[in-house]
Design a protein around this motif. Sequence first.
Motif, mmCIF file in Angstrom:
data_model
loop_
_atom_site.group_PDB
_atom_site.id
_atom_site.type_symbol
_atom_site.label_atom_id
_atom_site.label_comp_id
_atom_site.label_asym_id
_atom_site.label_seq_id
_atom_site.Cartn_x
_atom_site.Cartn_y
_atom_site.Cartn_z
ATOM 1 N N THR A 461 50.764 72.098 52.686
ATOM 2 C CA THR A 461 51.538 72.490 51.508
ATOM 3 C C THR A 461 52.769 73.269 51.955
ATOM 4 O OG1 THR A 461 50.584 74.692 51.078
ATOM 5 C CG2 THR A 461 49.328 72.777 50.312
ATOM 6 N N ASN A 462 53.657 73.500 51.035
ATOM 7 C CA ASN A 462 54.861 74.267 51.356
ATOM 8 C C ASN A 462 54.758 75.720 50.895
ATOM 9 O OD1 ASN A 462 55.040 73.948 48.623
ATOM 10 N ND2 ASN A 462 57.012 72.863 48.622
ATOM 11 N N LEU A 463 53.531 76.185 50.696
ATOM 12 C CA LEU A 463 53.352 77.587 50.330
ATOM 13 C C LEU A 463 53.857 78.490 51.451
ATOM 14 C CD1 LEU A 463 49.806 77.864 48.683
ATOM 15 C CD2 LEU A 463 52.021 77.768 47.555
ATOM 16 N N SER A 464 54.532 79.547 51.079
ATOM 17 C CA SER A 464 55.002 80.524 52.063
ATOM 18 C C SER A 464 53.807 81.183 52.747
ATOM 19 C CB SER A 464 55.849 81.590 51.369
ATOM 20 O OG SER A 464 56.010 82.720 52.189
ATOM 21 N N LYS A 465 53.975 81.505 54.018
ATOM 22 C CA LYS A 465 52.897 82.188 54.756
ATOM 23 C C LYS A 465 52.595 83.567 54.174
ATOM 24 C CE LYS A 465 52.634 78.799 57.747
ATOM 25 N NZ LYS A 465 53.512 77.823 57.127
ATOM 26 N N THR A 466 53.526 84.073 53.349
ATOM 27 C CA THR A 466 53.307 85.370 52.698
ATOM 28 C C THR A 466 52.830 85.211 51.255
ATOM 29 O OG1 THR A 466 55.638 85.462 52.016
ATOM 30 C CG2 THR A 466 55.041 86.492 54.141
ATOM 31 N N HIS A 467 52.504 83.988 50.857
ATOM 32 C CA HIS A 467 51.991 83.743 49.512
ATOM 33 C C HIS A 467 50.744 84.603 49.294
ATOM 34 C CE1 HIS A 467 49.968 81.646 46.190
ATOM 35 N NE2 HIS A 467 51.161 81.129 45.879
ATOM 36 N N PRO A 468 50.583 85.218 48.128
ATOM 37 C CA PRO A 468 49.438 86.106 47.886
ATOM 38 C C PRO A 468 48.083 85.480 48.201
ATOM 39 C CG PRO A 468 51.019 86.308 46.100
ATOM 40 C CD PRO A 468 51.511 85.195 46.974
ATOM 41 N N SER A 469 47.893 84.201 47.869
ATOM 42 C CA SER A 469 46.598 83.551 48.145
ATOM 43 C C SER A 469 46.337 83.470 49.643
ATOM 44 C CB SER A 469 46.567 82.150 47.534
ATOM 45 O OG SER A 469 46.559 82.206 46.135
ATOM 46 N N ILE A 470 47.358 83.136 50.408
ATOM 47 C CA ILE A 470 47.213 83.049 51.859
ATOM 48 C C ILE A 470 46.979 84.431 52.461
ATOM 49 C CG2 ILE A 470 48.488 82.564 53.991
ATOM 50 C CD1 ILE A 470 49.647 80.110 52.588
ATOM 51 N N LYS A 471 47.745 85.396 52.019
ATOM 52 C CA LYS A 471 47.609 86.756 52.555
ATOM 53 C C LYS A 471 46.221 87.325 52.276
ATOM 54 C CE LYS A 471 50.051 91.167 52.772
ATOM 55 N NZ LYS A 471 48.809 91.964 52.755
ATOM 56 N N ARG A 472 45.707 87.091 51.080
ATOM 57 C CA ARG A 472 44.377 87.599 50.734
ATOM 58 C C ARG A 472 43.291 86.894 51.540
ATOM 59 N NH1 ARG A 472 43.667 86.084 45.348
ATOM 60 N NH2 ARG A 472 41.720 87.287 45.303
ATOM 61 N N GLY A 473 43.476 85.595 51.800
ATOM 62 C CA GLY A 473 42.523 84.869 52.626
ATOM 63 C C GLY A 473 42.497 85.384 54.055
ATOM 64 N N VAL A 474 43.681 85.656 54.612
ATOM 65 C CA VAL A 474 43.766 86.209 55.966
ATOM 66 C C VAL A 474 43.097 87.586 56.016
ATOM 67 C CG1 VAL A 474 45.354 87.089 57.727
ATOM 68 C CG2 VAL A 474 45.821 84.906 56.595
ATOM 69 N N ASP A 475 43.357 88.403 55.008
ATOM 70 C CA ASP A 475 42.751 89.738 54.962
ATOM 71 C C ASP A 475 41.233 89.646 54.907
ATOM 72 O OD1 ASP A 475 45.217 90.926 55.065
ATOM 73 O OD2 ASP A 475 45.358 91.312 52.904
ATOM 74 N N TRP A 476 40.720 88.649 54.156
ATOM 75 C CA TRP A 476 39.256 88.497 54.084
ATOM 76 C C TRP A 476 38.688 88.170 55.464
ATOM 77 C CZ3 TRP A 476 35.348 85.242 55.264
ATOM 78 C CH2 TRP A 476 34.100 85.515 54.702
#
Length: 630
Positions: A461-476
């Motif tokens: 996808t073209n979601l930004s690497k700083t997209h909230p969903s991605i950031k929250r997944g990384v944090d998890w």
Amino acid sequence: MNEKITTRLNELIEKVRNDQSPEGYWNYTFETGISTDCYMIILLRSLEIDDENLIKGLSERIVRKQQENGAWKLFHDEPNGNLSDTIGAYYALLYSGYYNKNEPRLRLARQFIKTNGGIDKSHMLTKIMLALTGQYKWPVFFPIPIEMILLPVSFPINFYSFSVYGRVNLAPIMILANKKFSIKTSKTPDLKDLFIHREEFEHGHSFRFRESEEWRSLSSLINQGIKSLIGLPSHVHQLATEYTKQYMLSRIEPDGTLLSYFSSTFLMIFALLSLGISKSDPIIVNAVKALKSMISRDINGLPHMQFTTANVWNTSLLTYALQESGISSDDIVVKKANNYLLKKQHYKYGDWVIHNPSALPGGWGFSESNTIHPDVDDATASLRSIARNVRKDWRCRQAWDRGIQWVLSMQNDDGGWPAFEKNTNSKIVHLFPVEKAEYFLTDPSCADLTGRTLEFLGMYTNLSKTHPSIKRGVDWLLKNQERNGSWYGRWGICYIYGTWGAVTGLRAVGILPTDPMISKAVKWLKEIQNSDGGWGESCQSDLNKKYIPLNASTLTHTAWAVDALIAASDKPTRSIQRGVDYLLENIHKEDWTTNYPKGAGMAGDFYIHYHSYRYIFPILTLAHYRKKFS
């Protein structure tokens, strides 16, 4: 090496091409040991369906799996044997009518059962099966009262606090426990000799549920909620029974199964019998027919009762792997597979909408018959498969948009992704005195699902690497990494699987190899590499919640580990080279490691041998090596 990789890939691709069905899917077996074979015999005999060819075939397969000490095992390196599986096998073989108690193999099995504690030490589902077929006394109470189904979703604890997998099995169990139903036939064997003490059978002392102060408080809260329901107790009880019945009936798939699972369909049949429905009723006839349609054949031509089919899962992963290896999205094998997958996208609302009410349907299920029970892993796998056609096929584009929106909507509040339902990991549920409640009743965020979802979002996808969903997944993932650098994978075996999912996901969303999360994981993977260059992990990792080596290498574990290392490396390290060498030299290996389970259901109760994995993951890993390092 590249030439040899290409040769091996071509061999695997040719095999996969030949195995594709005319409809475009792959019907590789979803194998779960002998328990389903045993329960199918018990079901057929209980319903007095004399399908002797099937019963004989299932019995022969069960007998061939028996160990020298008389026991049956869930996996190759399980110490001694598995008590619950051995009880199921002993019962099924007797009920088949083709074996008797005096035969040496059954004497050995009986001795193993009694030496290991008898029926009293078997797991909860075994005791329930024995109770509903007249071999065991129902308990005075079942810890989940049937009236609980009437509590509103707003109540602190309610029926929808459980995972859908838990609910679909609990609903018939609640009816059966409430009715204290049992059924016997003229062929029912006598299992009194499996009890250590006779009074265990006569009074049901051994069918107990662990209690605690916390559970007593929770039980009091539930009872208060039930008492607050409007109406006389008898009316409320009758209404709850009808609601529970309708819960089952409204979730019967078009093929006749209850959400496509063997266990829930098996239990539903007995629950309907307890409500006075005839054995010849079309619902029961269709359910039995549907279960029979899920039978596969082993290499000896003997029938195996699959827990479910894995057609969508097999097809999505294989089509993705083939395209990663260089097969064009316009190739006929890919086109047929994607046409099949597009037909399998869900347009109906399922139980997932209870906790995710603002989302539209758009996921995919796991099995051939699944229409209302999607999961995140199958959704992202199917989206990967159609990704290359999104810009040139309007059907793929529509499926793509709906699928991505559904996947994003399923993210848990804690930042991770579950399998089936959003936010069904209430700590309160863990207080229920139900054996292994954390597997049976909850659907928490897990590293394998979270990592694989991040990998999809980052790569496709073209979601930004700083997209909230991605950031929250990384944090998890950061919060849930083990001290040794690994991650626990809930649906695979186990730490290698979780670590592969996490590492490939983190790299796809831009986390650098120098990040401590990645470097710790790489260090751990290198440390557990076997002397032959491969990797292997025991199912005991899942039982003990810590990494336990298999002391042998498997193709699938090796492919997972090498793929993770490839994602984390800029050049082919020695560990990667040795792992690739292992895959190249053993790609056609046929021994117990090939058949060793790589998937998990409920820890200690069943493990899954995916017959497709020996093709999917070596193709994927060798393709990634060639693409990155050629």
